[in-house]
Design a protein around this motif. Structure first.
Motif, PDB file in Angstrom:
ATOM      1  N   MET A  86       0.859  -1.171   0.000  1.00 28.62           N
ATOM      2  CA  MET A  86       0.000   0.000   0.000  1.00 28.62           C
ATOM      3  C   MET A  86       0.904   1.232   0.000  1.00 28.62           C
ATOM      4  SD  MET A  86      -1.689   0.760   3.771  1.00 28.62           S
ATOM      5  CE  MET A  86      -1.748  -0.971   4.019  1.00 28.62           C
ATOM      6  N   GLY A  87       0.752   2.089  -1.024  1.00 31.78           N
ATOM      7  CA  GLY A  87       1.612   3.252  -1.142  1.00 31.78           C
ATOM      8  C   GLY A  87       0.964   4.505  -0.604  1.00 31.78           C
ATOM      9  N   THR A  88       1.782   5.479  -0.197  1.00 26.73           N
ATOM     10  CA  THR A  88       1.289   6.791   0.213  1.00 26.73           C
ATOM     11  C   THR A  88       2.067   7.857  -0.545  1.00 26.73           C
ATOM     12  OG1 THR A  88       2.829   6.963   2.072  1.00 26.73           O
ATOM     13  CG2 THR A  88       0.676   5.971   2.520  1.00 26.73           C
ATOM     14  N   GLU A  89       1.377   8.935  -0.885  1.00 22.26           N
ATOM     15  CA  GLU A  89       1.976  10.034  -1.617  1.00 22.26           C
ATOM     16  C   GLU A  89       1.484  11.340  -1.014  1.00 22.26           C
ATOM     17  OE1 GLU A  89       1.817  11.973  -6.154  1.00 22.26           O
ATOM     18  OE2 GLU A  89       0.664  10.170  -5.657  1.00 22.26           O
ATOM     19  N   ILE A  90       2.373  12.312  -0.849  1.00 18.08           N
ATOM     20  CA  ILE A  90       1.993  13.624  -0.331  1.00 18.08           C
ATOM     21  C   ILE A  90       1.963  14.618  -1.487  1.00 18.08           C
ATOM     22  CG2 ILE A  90       2.466  15.450   1.337  1.00 18.08           C
ATOM     23  CD1 ILE A  90       1.970  12.786   2.667  1.00 18.08           C
ATOM     24  N   LYS A  91       0.823  15.280  -1.650  1.00 22.31           N
ATOM     25  CA  LYS A  91       0.707  16.331  -2.649  1.00 22.31           C
ATOM     26  C   LYS A  91       0.476  17.669  -1.952  1.00 22.31           C
ATOM     27  CE  LYS A  91      -0.829  14.040  -6.872  1.00 22.31           C
ATOM     28  NZ  LYS A  91      -1.835  14.064  -7.973  1.00 22.31           N
ATOM     29  N   THR A  92       1.089  18.721  -2.481  1.00 21.44           N
ATOM     30  CA  THR A  92       0.858  20.064  -1.973  1.00 21.44           C
ATOM     31  C   THR A  92      -0.116  20.765  -2.914  1.00 21.44           C
ATOM     32  OG1 THR A  92       3.056  20.186  -0.960  1.00 21.44           O
ATOM     33  CG2 THR A  92       1.909  22.268  -1.340  1.00 21.44           C
ATOM     34  N   LEU A  93      -1.229  21.237  -2.352  1.00 19.64           N
ATOM     35  CA  LEU A  93      -2.301  21.858  -3.114  1.00 19.64           C
ATOM     36  C   LEU A  93      -2.412  23.320  -2.716  1.00 19.64           C
ATOM     37  CD1 LEU A  93      -4.890  19.005  -2.451  1.00 19.64           C
ATOM     38  CD2 LEU A  93      -3.281  19.159  -4.370  1.00 19.64           C
ATOM     39  N   SER A  94      -3.163  24.087  -3.486  1.00 20.04           N
ATOM     40  CA  SER A  94      -3.370  25.504  -3.161  1.00 20.04           C
ATOM     41  C   SER A  94      -4.697  25.678  -2.437  1.00 20.04           C
ATOM     42  CB  SER A  94      -3.351  26.355  -4.430  1.00 20.04           C
ATOM     43  OG  SER A  94      -4.353  25.941  -5.338  1.00 20.04           O
ATOM     44  N   ALA A  95      -4.717  26.629  -1.509  1.00 20.66           N
ATOM     45  CA  ALA A  95      -5.924  26.856  -0.713  1.00 20.66           C
ATOM     46  C   ALA A  95      -5.927  28.253  -0.131  1.00 20.66           C
ATOM     47  CB  ALA A  95      -6.008  25.839   0.419  1.00 20.66           C
ATOM     48  N   GLY A  96      -6.941  29.029  -0.461  1.00 20.56           N
ATOM     49  CA  GLY A  96      -7.131  30.331   0.168  1.00 20.56           C
ATOM     50  C   GLY A  96      -5.921  31.226   0.108  1.00 20.56           C
ATOM     51  N   GLY A  97      -5.204  31.236  -1.017  1.00 22.27           N
ATOM     52  CA  GLY A  97      -4.009  32.051  -1.137  1.00 22.27           C
ATOM     53  C   GLY A  97      -2.809  31.453  -0.453  1.00 22.27           C
ATOM     54  N   SER A  98      -2.966  30.249   0.079  1.00 18.21           N
ATOM     55  CA  SER A  98      -1.867  29.565   0.761  1.00 18.21           C
ATOM     56  C   SER A  98      -1.721  28.178   0.132  1.00 18.21           C
ATOM     57  CB  SER A  98      -2.169  29.468   2.268  1.00 18.21           C
ATOM     58  OG  SER A  98      -1.106  28.854   2.963  1.00 18.21           O
ATOM     59  N   SER A  99      -1.220  27.235   0.890  1.00 19.57           N
ATOM     60  CA  SER A  99      -1.064  25.865   0.413  1.00 19.57           C
ATOM     61  C   SER A  99      -1.486  24.915   1.514  1.00 19.57           C
ATOM     62  CB  SER A  99       0.378  25.603  -0.002  1.00 19.57           C
ATOM     63  OG  SER A  99       1.260  25.777   1.102  1.00 19.57           O
ATOM     64  N   MET A 100      -1.747  23.662   1.133  1.00 18.95           N
ATOM     65  CA  MET A 100      -2.082  22.632   2.112  1.00 18.95           C
ATOM     66  C   MET A 100      -1.601  21.300   1.561  1.00 18.95           C
ATOM     67  SD  MET A 100      -6.188  22.425   1.479  1.00 18.95           S
ATOM     68  CE  MET A 100      -6.830  22.373  -0.214  1.00 18.95           C
ATOM     69  N   ASP A 101      -1.257  20.403   2.464  1.00 16.92           N
ATOM     70  CA  ASP A 101      -0.792  19.081   2.055  1.00 16.92           C
ATOM     71  C   ASP A 101      -1.937  18.070   2.121  1.00 16.92           C
ATOM     72  OD1 ASP A 101       1.758  19.964   1.616  1.00 16.92           O
ATOM     73  OD2 ASP A 101       2.537  19.314   3.561  1.00 16.92           O
ATOM     74  N   CYS A 102      -1.889  17.124   1.205  1.00 11.52           N
ATOM     75  CA  CYS A 102      -2.866  16.036   1.183  1.00 11.52           C
ATOM     76  C   CYS A 102      -2.109  14.737   0.977  1.00 11.52           C
ATOM     77  CB  CYS A 102      -3.883  16.261   0.067  1.00 11.52           C
ATOM     78  SG  CYS A 102      -5.151  14.974  -0.040  1.00 11.52           S
ATOM     79  N   ALA A 103      -2.302  13.792   1.879  1.00 11.97           N
ATOM     80  CA  ALA A 103      -1.697  12.468   1.727  1.00 11.97           C
ATOM     81  C   ALA A 103      -2.680  11.567   0.999  1.00 11.97           C
ATOM     82  CB  ALA A 103      -1.355  11.884   3.088  1.00 11.97           C
ATOM     83  N   ILE A 104      -2.208  10.917  -0.026  1.00 14.05           N
ATOM     84  CA  ILE A 104      -3.022   9.983  -0.796  1.00 14.05           C
ATOM     85  C   ILE A 104      -2.591   8.571  -0.425  1.00 14.05           C
ATOM     86  CG2 ILE A 104      -3.735   9.270  -3.104  1.00 14.05           C
ATOM     87  CD1 ILE A 104      -2.933  12.075  -4.065  1.00 14.05           C
ATOM     88  N   ILE A 105      -3.525   7.814   0.132  1.00 15.44           N
ATOM     89  CA  ILE A 105      -3.233   6.500   0.695  1.00 15.44           C
ATOM     90  C   ILE A 105      -4.009   5.438  -0.081  1.00 15.44           C
ATOM     91  CG2 ILE A 105      -3.330   5.082   2.784  1.00 15.44           C
ATOM     92  CD1 ILE A 105      -3.411   7.743   4.382  1.00 15.44           C
ATOM     93  N   GLY A 106      -3.285   4.507  -0.665  1.00 14.01           N
ATOM     94  CA  GLY A 106      -3.921   3.427  -1.393  1.00 14.01           C
ATOM     95  C   GLY A 106      -4.352   3.849  -2.792  1.00 14.01           C
ATOM     96  N   ASN A 107      -5.031   2.948  -3.471  1.00 14.47           N
ATOM     97  CA  ASN A 107      -5.492   3.240  -4.831  1.00 14.47           C
ATOM     98  C   ASN A 107      -6.808   2.533  -5.141  1.00 14.47           C
ATOM     99  OD1 ASN A 107      -4.603   0.638  -4.942  1.00 14.47           O
ATOM    100  ND2 ASN A 107      -3.117   0.946  -6.594  1.00 14.47           N
ATOM    101  N   GLY A 108      -7.675   2.427  -4.123  1.00 12.91           N
ATOM    102  CA  GLY A 108      -8.973   1.797  -4.308  1.00 12.91           C
ATOM    103  C   GLY A 108      -9.896   2.633  -5.170  1.00 12.91           C
TER     104      GLY A 108
END
Length: 274
Positions: A1-23
């Motif tokens: 089971m893999g995990t990936e961290i993506k940095t996204l944009s939000a409200g003029g700032s940024s936020m991280d999202c971890a993507i877990i699995g591929n179901g």
């Protein structure tokens, strides 16, 4: 089971999202308030919620970086829908404990097409005397700049005495962790909770909902689960002896999450067929 961290944009700032699995089924997980980012704990979340894999892909969403004073739960719900758009998900099951539950409900109100079904835990639709007092205290402790005092108070309020004692050494090692920016952000998040009130609109939520809570919630008060059930006539579970973070203390909680989302899909399919 893999995990990936993506940095996204939000409200003029940024936020991280971890993507877990591929179901094939997307699950947006919006955690409660935290002094630290939650995405570095993606592997631990993947292990705890392994019952949901491989049926789901879990999107574990952090708060926006460097929030500004005046940020609201509605703003954070806007960040959540922006995250879904950026990762290419039109609609997801949503799991929201504590402040995450507030964000989830706001998301379901403002962007109902984005929420297939929603599981809430230890959350509220309006303020209680307890929530006002605790959020005011956490904001004051954040401003003092002492992570030891803040963490100690958070740990003791969020967990039951039995759970706290069981892991007292681990909590003690964590008490000193917290940068000035993390403390500032935590105080702002306490403000977003203290100003949250959707009691006049909560009945507009139309997706399937399951809510869990605790009898003696020393963070938000014990009225939250009953308020949600009264407004939505949804399924519920109340833990008699757990702390606010019953979702952490109950080792079977992930199985409950999976069972509800599986049942909600079946119920929607039957409704469509009828």
């Amino acid at each position: 089971m893999g995990t990936e961290i993506k940095t996204l944009s939000a409200g003029g700032s940024s936020m991280d999202c971890a993507i877990i699995g591929n179901g094939p089924r997307p699950l947006l997980m919006i955690p409660g308030m935290s002094l630290h980012k939650v995405t570095p704990q993606a592997d631990a979340v993947a292990h705890a919620y392994r019952a949901l894999l491989p049926d789901f892909t879990i999107y574990l969403l952090d708060r926006r970086d460097n929030p500004e004073p005046g940020c609201s739960v509605a703003d954070l719900a806007g960040d959540a829908v922006a995250a879904l758009e950026q990762i290419g998900v039109e609609s997801a099951c949503v799991l929201g404990p504590s402040q995450g539950g507030m964000i989830a409900m706001q998301l379901a109100l403002e962007h109902p097409q984005a929420v297939k079904a929603m599981m809430l835990s230890s959350t509220i639709i309006r303020q209680s005397d307890t929530s006002r007092k605790v959020m005011r205290g956490w904001k004051e402790l954040s401003a003092l700049g002492s992570p030891e005092q803040l963490n100690r108070d958070v740990f003791r309020r969020v967990y039951s005495p039995e759970y706290y004692l069981r892991y007292a050494r681990a909590f003690a090692r964590l008490e000193g962790a917290g940068t000035p920016e993390e403390m500032r952000s935590f105080g702002i998040m306490a403000d977003t909770v203290a100003s949250f009130d959707i009691s006049a609109r909560v009945g507009e939520i139309s997706c399937p909902v399951f809510v869990t809570g605790v009898e003696n919630d020393t963070v938000l008060g014990g009225e939250g689960t009953a308020d949600i059930v009264s407004a939505l006539h949804c399924r519920s579970l109340v833990y008699p002896g757990s702390g606010h973070a019953a979702y952490d203390e109950d080792s079977t909680f992930p199985e409950k999450v999976k069972r509800f989302f599986d049942d909600s899909v079946l119920a929607c399919a039957v409704a469509d067929w009828q």
